[in-house]
Design an enzyme around this catalytic site. Structure first.
Site, short mmCIF file in Angstrom:
data_model
loop_
_atom_site.label_atom_id
_atom_site.label_comp_id
_atom_site.label_asym_id
_atom_site.label_seq_id
_atom_site.Cartn_x
_atom_site.Cartn_y
_atom_site.Cartn_z
N LYS A 44 48.07 36.76 40.30
CA LYS A 44 48.74 35.48 40.59
C LYS A 44 47.88 34.31 40.11
CE LYS A 44 46.52 35.52 45.06
NZ LYS A 44 46.53 36.18 46.36
N TYR A 254 28.95 6.31 35.85
CA TYR A 254 29.66 5.48 36.82
C TYR A 254 28.81 5.22 38.07
CZ TYR A 254 34.24 5.76 34.54
OH TYR A 254 35.29 5.63 33.68
C1 LIG Z 1 45.61 37.10 46.63
C2 LIG Z 1 45.95 38.33 47.35
C3 LIG Z 1 45.19 39.48 47.21
C4 LIG Z 1 43.86 39.51 46.49
O1 LIG Z 1 42.87 38.97 47.30
P1 LIG Z 1 41.33 38.85 46.85
O2 LIG Z 1 40.63 38.35 48.05
O3 LIG Z 1 41.31 37.90 45.72
O4 LIG Z 1 40.90 40.21 46.43
C5 LIG Z 1 45.66 40.63 47.82
N1 LIG Z 1 46.79 40.62 48.56
C6 LIG Z 1 47.54 39.52 48.72
C7 LIG Z 1 48.76 39.57 49.55
C8 LIG Z 1 47.14 38.33 48.15
O5 LIG Z 1 47.86 37.22 48.34
#
Ligand SMILES: *Cc1c(COP(=O)(O)O)cnc(C)c1O
Length: 351
Positions: A44, A254
Site C-alpha cells: 500500500k 531562512y
Molecule cells: C500496513 C499493514 C501491514 C504491514 O505492517 P508493517 O508494520 O509495515 O509490517 C499489515 N497488515 C495490515 C492490515 C496493514 O494495514
C-alpha cells in the site's frame, strides 16, 4: 510544441535508489522467519513510497503470492504486474463500483464490517478476505458480530486481524492472539493471518498461514531479533547545486538560524521539505559522501538545504551526495517514525 517535438525532460536532481536484491532478500528472510506460514507483502501507499509496481514485480519474482493495498486505485495500478487474485484491498468495498471492480478483475476485497459484507453479497460476492477487529478499533468486524448469518455466506480466503503493538512486549499482543484464534474457530476460511513485520518476531503462534510484512521489506527493523536479517533498501541521493565559502559571522538560510563561527565551505543541495525532507532535520540531518558526514546547517527550506562541506573539500557543483537515511538512526534523529520517513519521500525523486 507538438508532442512529438518535445525533448525528453532532463534527469532529476533527486534520486531514490532502490536496492532490488536487498528487497528480495528481505522478503526471503521474512518468509523464512514466518516458519510454516508464507510471507505476503503490504505494498500500500505505493509500497511505502518506493514504487508499488517495481516492488511488486521484484517480490513476485522472489515468490511472494499475496499483496495488500489500501485503495482500489492501488489495486488497479498493479493489475498488469501481478495476478489479480493475489491482490487484497484492505479498505474493502465502500461502493457498488468497488464491488463491481473486484468481481470483474478477481481482486479480493477485505471485508471490514457487516455493511461491507452485505454490499459484497448484494453485488454477487465471491472469494474475499475478512478483517476481524481484535482491539485496534479501526477497521474490522467486531468479534461480537462474528455470529452474524451474513458472514456464513461469505467465501473467505484469508481471515485476518491486525496487531496494535507488535513492536512492543505488552499483554495486548497475547490478548489479540487469543481473540484471533477464537475468530478462526468460528468462521470457516482457507488461510489465517495476523502478523505484520514486527509480529513475525513474536513467534509461531502469531504466524497462522500467512504473514503480512510491510516496513521490514523496505528495511525497517522494529525488533532486535530481525536486525541480522533485514537490509537497507531505499537510498535517497541528491545533487549539489552550488558551493560557496562563508566567513565567520555570516548566517545561513531562512531566519538566519545558523551563524558561521569560522570560515566555512558550504553547499546547497536540491532537497527540501517539499520532497519530504521536513524541517525537523534542520541542524540535525546529514548527507554522506564516501563515508564522510556533511551536516545540515540552518533551516531546511522548500526545495533547498545547506550542508557543511568541511569534510569533503573535493565536492563541487553537480556532484551527488547520499542522504543519511538508515531508517533506525534516521527515525531516532528526526523523531519521525520509519513509516513516515519512507512514505514522505516526494514525487521529485527519480525512483
Ligand atoms: C500496513 C499493514 C501491514 C504491514 O505492517 P508493517 O508494520 O509495515 O509490517 C499489515 N497488515 C495490515 C492490515 C496493514 O494495514
Amino acid at each position: 510544441m507538438p508532442p512529438e517535438a518535445l525533448p525528453e525532460a532532463p534527469p532529476a536532481a533527486l534520486r531514490l535508489d532502490i536496492d532490488r536484491a536487498a528487497l528480495a532478500e528481505n522478503w526471503r528472510a521474512l518468509d523464512r522467519l514466518s516458519g510454516a506460514a508464507r510471507a505476503g507483502a503490504a505494498v500500500k501507499a505505493d509500497a511505502y513510497g518506493l514504487g508499488a509496481r517495481r516492488v511488486a514485480a521484484v517480490l513476485r519474482e522472489a515468490g511472494c503470492g499475496d499483496f495488500f493495498v489500501a485503495h482500489w486505485r492501488e489495486a488497479a495500478d498493479l493489475l498488469d504486474v501481478v495476478e489479480a487474485g493475489t491482490i487484497s484491498v484492505l479498505h474493502g468495498p465502500l461502493t457498488g463500483a468497488d464491488s463491481a471492480f473486484a468481481i470483474a478483475t478477481g481482486v479480493k476485497p477485505v471485508i471490514n464490517s457487516l455493511e461491507q459484507t452485505r454490499r459484497w453479497l448484494d453485488a454477487g460476492g465471491g472469494r474475499c478476505d475478512v478483517m476481524i477487529d481484535t482491539g485496534m478499533n479501526r477497521l474490522g468486524i467486531p468479534l461480537a458480530a462474528i455470529g452474524d448469518e451474513a458472514l456464513r455466506r461469505l467465501d473467505i480466503d484469508v481471515l485476518l486481524s491486525h496487531l496494535c503493538s507488535a513492536e512492543e512486549d505488552v499483554p495486548l499482543n497475547a490478548r489479540q492472539l487469543a481473540l484471533w484464534q477464537q475468530a478462526r474457530r468460528h468462521l470457516p476460511h482457507r488461510r489465517a493471518s495476523l502478523a505484520n513485520s514486527a509480529g513475525i518476531a513474536l513467534g509461531p503462534d502469531y504466524h497462522g498461514d500467512l504473514t503480512r510484512p510491510g516496513l521490514s521489506l523496505y528495511g525497517g527493523i522494529q525488533r532486535e531479533a530481525m536486525r541480522g536479517s533485514i537490509g537497507q533498501v531505499a537510498r535517497p541521493a541528491v545533487a549539489l547545486l552550488q558551493t560557496r565559502t562563508v566567513s565567520a559571522g555570516e548566517t545561513l538560510g531562512y531566519n538566519a538560524t545558523f551563524t558561521a563561527d569560522r570560515t566555512m565551505r558550504v553547499g546547497t543541495i536540491a532537497l527540501g521539505y517539499a520532497d519530504g525532507y521536513l524541517r525537523c532535520w534542520s541542524g540535525k540531518g546529514a548527507m554522506l559522501s564516501a563515508g564522510r558526514r556533511l551536516p545540515v546547517l540552518g533551516r531546511v527550506s522548500m526545495d533547498l538545504t545547506i550542508i557543511d562541506l568541511g569534510a569533503a573539500p573535493d565536492l563541487a557543483e553537480g556532484d551527488w551526495v547520499d542522504v543519511d537515511y538508515a531508517l533506525d538512526a534516521a527515525a531516532a534523529a528526526s523523531g519521525l517514525s520509519p513509516y513516515e520517513l519512507l512514505t514522505l519521500l516526494g514525487r521529485r525523486f527519480a525512483r
